[in-house]
Each structure stands twice: as C-alpha cells, then as structure tokens.
Design a protein around this motif. Structure first.
Motif, PDB file in Angstrom:
ATOM      1  N   ARG A 143      34.250 106.447  37.664  1.00 18.38           N
ATOM      2  CA  ARG A 143      34.900 105.970  36.442  1.00 18.38           C
ATOM      3  C   ARG A 143      33.984 105.185  35.514  1.00 18.38           C
ATOM      4  N   HIS A 144      32.971 104.535  36.067  1.00 19.32           N
ATOM      5  CA  HIS A 144      32.249 103.563  35.243  1.00 19.32           C
ATOM      6  C   HIS A 144      30.756 103.838  35.055  1.00 19.32           C
ATOM      7  N   LEU A 145      30.076 104.471  36.004  1.00 22.18           N
ATOM      8  CA  LEU A 145      28.626 104.618  35.878  1.00 22.18           C
ATOM      9  C   LEU A 145      28.262 105.760  34.942  1.00 22.18           C
ATOM     10  N   GLY A 147      33.345 103.682  22.128  1.00 23.21           N
ATOM     11  CA  GLY A 147      32.465 102.524  22.166  1.00 23.21           C
ATOM     12  C   GLY A 147      32.039 102.146  23.566  1.00 23.21           C
ATOM     13  N   ASP A 148      32.956 102.326  24.531  1.00 25.81           N
ATOM     14  CA  ASP A 148      32.608 102.061  25.918  1.00 25.81           C
ATOM     15  C   ASP A 148      31.550 103.034  26.409  1.00 25.81           C
ATOM     16  N   HIS A 149      31.669 104.299  26.018  1.00 26.06           N
ATOM     17  CA  HIS A 149      30.671 105.294  26.420  1.00 26.06           C
ATOM     18  C   HIS A 149      29.291 104.957  25.863  1.00 26.06           C
ATOM     19  N   HIS A 181      28.274 101.917  25.455  1.00 22.52           N
ATOM     20  CA  HIS A 181      27.950 100.599  25.998  1.00 22.52           C
ATOM     21  C   HIS A 181      27.799  99.565  24.882  1.00 22.52           C
ATOM     22  N   LEU A 182      28.667  99.683  23.850  1.00 23.50           N
ATOM     23  CA  LEU A 182      28.619  98.678  22.786  1.00 23.50           C
ATOM     24  C   LEU A 182      29.016  97.305  23.331  1.00 23.50           C
ATOM     25  N   ARG A 183      29.985  97.293  24.215  1.00 18.37           N
ATOM     26  CA  ARG A 183      30.365  96.071  24.938  1.00 18.37           C
ATOM     27  C   ARG A 183      29.943  96.292  26.383  1.00 18.37           C
ATOM     28  N   TRP A 184      28.897  95.583  26.801  1.00 24.28           N
ATOM     29  CA  TRP A 184      28.331  95.959  28.102  1.00 24.28           C
ATOM     30  C   TRP A 184      28.294  94.817  29.118  1.00 24.28           C
ATOM     31  N   ASN A 185      28.456  93.590  28.683  1.00 26.85           N
ATOM     32  CA  ASN A 185      28.617  92.466  29.603  1.00 26.85           C
ATOM     33  C   ASN A 185      27.475  92.351  30.618  1.00 26.85           C
TER      34      ASN A 185
END
Length: 369
Positions: free
Chosen positions: A26-28, A49-51, A53-57
């Motif tokens: 799901r995430h990598l 945006g998640d794809h 990595h705009l917000r990547w923490n």
C-alpha cells in the motif's frame, strides 16, 4: 500436527510478516519514478499528491526504515536488503540531497534507524551519522536548565527531541563525550519533566530569551515515555543495578498504572500521533530483554497484550491487515481518497507493524510465555 507443534510456530513473526507485506503493497513507491529508490507514501488510498510524495513526513520514513530493519533481523532476505538501501536513497533524494533538517527529533530518529540499518545490511552511514550527531551536539544550550531544542530557532525543549538524541548518542558515541551528553540529556528530562506523582514524563517546556522557564507543558504522550525509557535502558548498560535501571523500572510501572487500559497501550489518533504507541512498544520490548527485574516482565506483558489487541482488532483489505489508531478498538478500512480516517496514515500502519515486530522480537528471545 500436534498442539505442541502448533504452539512452537513463530506466531508473532508470521503476523509481523503479514503486516510488512501489507505496508509494502500500500505504501512503498519509488521517489519521482527514480530507479533504486523507495519512500513510504503518507496515506492510502493515495491521492496524486501522495504518489508524488508531496507530503512525505521525514521522521515517518525513519520509522519505516526501523521497521524494515526489524523485519531483516527477524527473517533476513536479499530482497529486503535492497529495499532498505533503496529507502535510504529515497530519503536523501526527497530531502534534496541532504541528511538533516531543522527538527532535532527528526534527525535523531533517522540517525537511530541508519545506525541499526548499517548493522543489518552493507551500508556506509559514517557521513550522515557525523552530520546528524554534530547537529544534535550543537543543539544543547543552558536555556531552561539544559537539553536540546525541539527545532532550530525555537523556544521549546522537549522529551521527543532529547529522548531519541540521548539514545543515539549513547549507542553511537562517535565523540568521546557523547555518552556523557546522553546522560546529561536524560538527567535534564528527569529533573524538569518527570511528574513525580505518577512517574510519567511531560511533553516539554518553553523558555524565555534570558533562559528562564516560561511554561511547562504537562501533556502526557506515550511517545515521551518510550524515548525516556529507551534512554534509561541504554544508559543502564554501564550500571545494571543503578539509577538508570531504577528510573526505567519506574517508567514501566507508571505506564502500566496510568496509561495502559487493560494492559493495552493507548493511541493518539492519526498524523504524527499515529506513531506514538508503536514507539513505546519498541522500547518496552527492549526493556523486557535488558532489565533483570520484575518490571521487565511487566514490559513484556504490555507489549504482548497490545500486540494481541492490535492484531485481533485489525481491519481487512485485499492487500492485508489494516491497523487502527486505537488497538483496543476495531479498525475500519478506508474506502477512498476522501476518507479522512486515521487508518489511511502510514504512521498508524507503521505503529501496528511496530508492535507486532516488538512481540516477534520477544518471541525470538523465548520470553513470550
């Protein structure tokens, strides 16, 4: 198969492996389609945006790396070794070619994960560790009685920065004085941020420009208990029956008495808080392995009870289990990008994976009975 044989199976190791596969699925993802890179997407189901990595923490990635190292210790494979190396590259790429940022807690977590990774796979971490530890050393001032800042240019000093920094400096000690620095950071937390009625750690304190304490933030987070406990256990290596082991034992009792609910560690919703319980579980497991007292057994029970709750209250998705922010409650599988449930957050899923790896670690040490 006999009942005895069934009980001999590595139950927690198998469950941790399932959690690992679900997180991978799901995430990598690659970083901007670059080969030999990986990064954990912040949410699932993922937005465009998640794809990207705009917000990547940054600090979530450090814990993802730690979980991968847990898995490599549990069941080493060449494939996972490649994933660890790709994640380290991905972190540096997404951080625009540098290892550090302005947050002392963030860089301490990455330093800890890199140090562990270098012991599990062929990885040269001398340069990033040197940069990280140098910044941590420079973060110490006498404002507020000592300690390092939460971030550069701030007026806040807290346990979430000083705890992991103390653990890292105690473990790595790249400088001769680092272990003493770790003691000083932990003594500062003890002096200014322990609630002596409960034994729990408060969050932090604000200081005035002249260095005087302006305000103590008396919020209690599971995160703070975990990193203080981890620092005490690390320092107890030099004095197993001394003050550090005593303080670690006191913290475990305080967690059991004032935080855990029926033996289960509480959550802190999603976002950054999604990692808090998993961090405490990690250092409780270390305590169970390294403390020769009754509190070590109590730490073990807290880990296993929490892991059992997280597993039995998991949600279901085609990609594998979905963990909730509160392990004692039924997790709900997110339905899409507009779903704002905390179960979407990578932090929440890492915390669930983390407590299962903590249980698997105790299982391998044969202290799960």
């Amino acid at each position: 198969m006999t009942r005895g044989a069934e009980q001999a199976l590595p139950l927690w190791g198998a469950r941790a492996g399932v959690a690992e596969l679900a997180t991978h699925a799901r995430h990598l993802r690659r970083v901007w389609a670059l080969p030999a890179t990986r990064l954990g997407m912040a949410r699932w189901p993922a937005s465009p945006g998640d794809h990207l990595h705009l917000r990547w923490n940054y600090w979530w990635q450090a814990h993802l790396l730690d979980c991968l190292v847990d898995a490599q210790d549990r069941a080493p494979t060449g494939v996972r070794m490649g994933q660890i190396l790709a994640l380290v590259r991905g972190i540096r790429v997404r951080n625009f070619g540098v290892w550090t940022n302005d947050y002392y807690d963030d860089i301490a977590w990455l330093g800890l994960a890199l140090l562990r990774a270098a012991r599990a796979v062929p990885l040269d971490v001398a340069r990033p560790l040197a940069e990280i530890t140098a910044q941590l050393r420079a973060g110490w001032t006498d404002h507020g009685g000592g300690g390092i800042w939460w971030r550069r240019g701030d007026t806040f000093k807290n346990v979430p920065a000083n705890g992991p920094a103390a653990i890292l400096l105690a473990r790595a000690h790249l400088d001769r004085a680092d272990r003493q620095r770790a003691r000083s950071m932990t003594e500062w937390m003890e002096r200014y941020l322990v609630d002596h009625e409960t034994g729990l750690l408060w969050d932090g304190l604000y200081v005035r420009p002249d260095g005087a304490i302006r305000e103590v933030v008396t919020i209690v987070y599971t995160y703070c208990q975990g990193v203080y406990l981890g620092a005490c256990v690390e320092l107890a290596e030099d004095d197993p029956g001394g003050v550090w082991a005593h303080r670690a034992a006191r913290t475990i009792r305080a967690v059991d008495n004032y935080l855990a609910v029926d033996g289960v560690l509480p959550g802190q919703e999603g976002g950054d808080g999604g990692l808090f319980a998993g961090i405490l579980a990690r250092y409780l497991a270390q305590s169970a392995l390294r403390l020769p007292h009754a509190e070590g057994d109590l730490a073990r029970r807290l880990v296993l009870t929490s892991a059992d709750a997280a597993w039995h209250n998991r949600g279901v998705a085609r990609s594998g289990p979905v963990f909730g922010p509160e392990w004692s409650r039924q997790a709900v599988t997110p339905r899409g990008m507009r779903d704002q449930r905390p179960e979407r957050d990578l932090s929440v899923q890492l915390s669930g994976w983390m407590v299962l790896e903590a249980a698997a670690l105790l299982e391998r040490a044969s202290i799960t009975e």
